[in-house]
Design a protein around this motif. Structure first.
Motif: not given
Ligand SMILES: [Zn+2]
Length: 434
Positions: A254, A256, A261, A319, A321
């Motif tokens: 993602c 970040e 993931h 995370c 996200c």
């Molecule tokens: Zn993430």
């Protein structure tokens, strides 16, 4: 964008509970249909799915090596004895490139293919690409599984512009004229294009490309190498990873940028093992080891505890996200790993340490082991290519050697070579030469 929020943000414990149900059904299916696993599990003392237990007991079952599956392929059954589906149920057959000559075939049913595309779409969507915009791909839709990843771009709602492998002119023309938001390619090719564009006076940093999605080989997640790519493209770089026999783009990073993931959650169960002993390691924050994957609802040729040979580091923390579950960063292929006086050394990690010396170096390296096999005596010879116009000197070579020793705990002999001396690749880089 989270493609399927209810799935991707589900608490990991809940996911494992659902996966346990899928896994038990998959085991029953294997006992019923897979000659390969009936024999393999039987030989290990597991006569039935009930006896083999659930996900909590999975580490008691034997690991599966690619070679052992491949060895069961015959003229009559070119897929191997792990084929579970009837020929009429197959909708696609991919080949893996295979270093040994004969390809191995990867058959899929309609549901398998749909699961592949779903997982891949979740993984690529994690990079932040937005529906309605354009993505240029450089993978071939030829015989290899990567072709299936292309279908996931449509699923996300992107406009897909395939340019294929090995046509940099066409790629840059597409970037210039069609103004895509994203490109997808191997990290080696992304690095190569930075030089290629510069030589032709094309300013990649001023292009429409905001996201560079890398996959196909390790390295895209290494901080210094990633920085080189991000500066050269003026774009954010995220990576994705899959493995031919199990699925495409199973993992996707993602925005970040702190590990990939599991986009294929619900379809695949991840484990970690010690690559030397094969012993299962707890999937916990900061753990490192070889990634082992198990299909949870595969139909055509499901695999159980399949050794990927990918050496990963795990992150289990939350995370920002919102996606839950494990994240991984691939450190390298265990097949490429060298052991120098007891210390594991991955060539892609060597490249990352060297990349931190940009702009004085080009980022290309070549590790040249002096003896065959994995174990090497120090110093390990490493060729480091200088940046264009950079003369290089012994002070730089010593600084690189010292940094490699402090970061990777390996003694090297660094040889600086002029810009352009090491090979470039439009697909995967060769980091080791024997
Ligand atoms: Zn993430």
């Amino acid at each position: 964008m989270i493609l399927e929020p209810e799935v991707e943000t589900r608490p990991w414990e809940e996911q494992l509970a659902l996966d346990d149900v899928s896994y038990r059904a998959q085991l029953a299916y294997l006992f019923e249909r897979s000659a390969f696993y009936r024999e393999k599990l039987g030989a290990a003392g597991h006569g039935s799915a009930e006896e083999a237990g659930g996900l909590a007991e999975i580490a008691r079952l034997p690991l599966t090596e690619k070679q052992e599956v491949k060895a069961t392929a015959t003229r009559e059954n070119p897929f191997g004895a792990h084929l579970c589906a009837a020929p009429s149920e197959l909708v696609r057959i991919y080949s893996t490139s295979g270093t040994t000559g004969t390809p191995s075939f990867v058959p899929l049913t309609a549901r398998d293919l749909n699961d592949w595309v779903t997982g891949s779409a979740r993984s690529y969507a994690a990079s932040g690409v937005t529906p309605g915009r354009r993505i240029v791909s450089t993978y071939t839709a030829g015989p290899f599984v990567a072709g299936a990843a292309l279908e996931s771009f449509e699923r996300i709602g992107l406009c897909h512009i395939p340019v294929g492998i090995g046509n940099s002119e066409r790629l840059l023309a597409a970037v210039e004229l069609l103004e895509p938001e994203a490109v997808v390619l191997t990290p080696s090719y992304a690095a190569h294009l930075i030089e290629w564009a510069a030589e032709r006076g094309f300013d990649l940093t001023g292009s429409s490309v905001e996201r560079v999605l890398v996959a196909g080989e390790p390295g895209g997640g290494e901080p210094a190498f990633r920085r080189v790519l991000e500066q050269g493209w003026g774009a954010r770089v995220t990576e994705a990873m899959g493995i031919g026999d199990i699925g495409i783009s199973l993992w996707g990073e993602c925005e970040e940028q702190d590990g990939m993931h599991l986009g294929a959650r619900g379809f695949v169960h991840p484990e970690l093992i010690d690559p030397e002993s094969g012993v299962a390691l707890p999937l916990e924050d900061g753990a490192g080891g070889e990634l082992v994957l198990t299909h949870l609802r595969h139909q055509a040729a499901p695999l159980l505890r399949f050794r990927t040979r990918d050496h990963v580091e795990v992150r289990m923390g939350p995370c920002p996200c919102g996606r839950t579950g494990p994240r991984v960063r691939c450190i390298g292929r265990t097949d490429d790993m060298l052991i120098v006086r007891g210390v594991n050394v991955f060539p892609s990690a060597v490249r990352d340490v060297v990349s931190a010396f940009a702009p004085r170096v080009s980022g290309h390296v070549l590790v040249r082991p002096r003896s065959p096999g994995v174990k090497q005596e120090p110093p390990l010879p490493v060729r480091v290519e200088l940046a264009r116009g950079e003369p290089g000197d012994s002070v730089l070579a010593d600084a690189i050697r010292d940094r490699l020793r402090s970061v990777l705990v390996v003694q090297t002999r660094v040889e600086l070579v002029p810009f352009g001396a090491l090979g470039r690749s439009e697909y995967k880089s060769k980091l080791v030469e024997r």
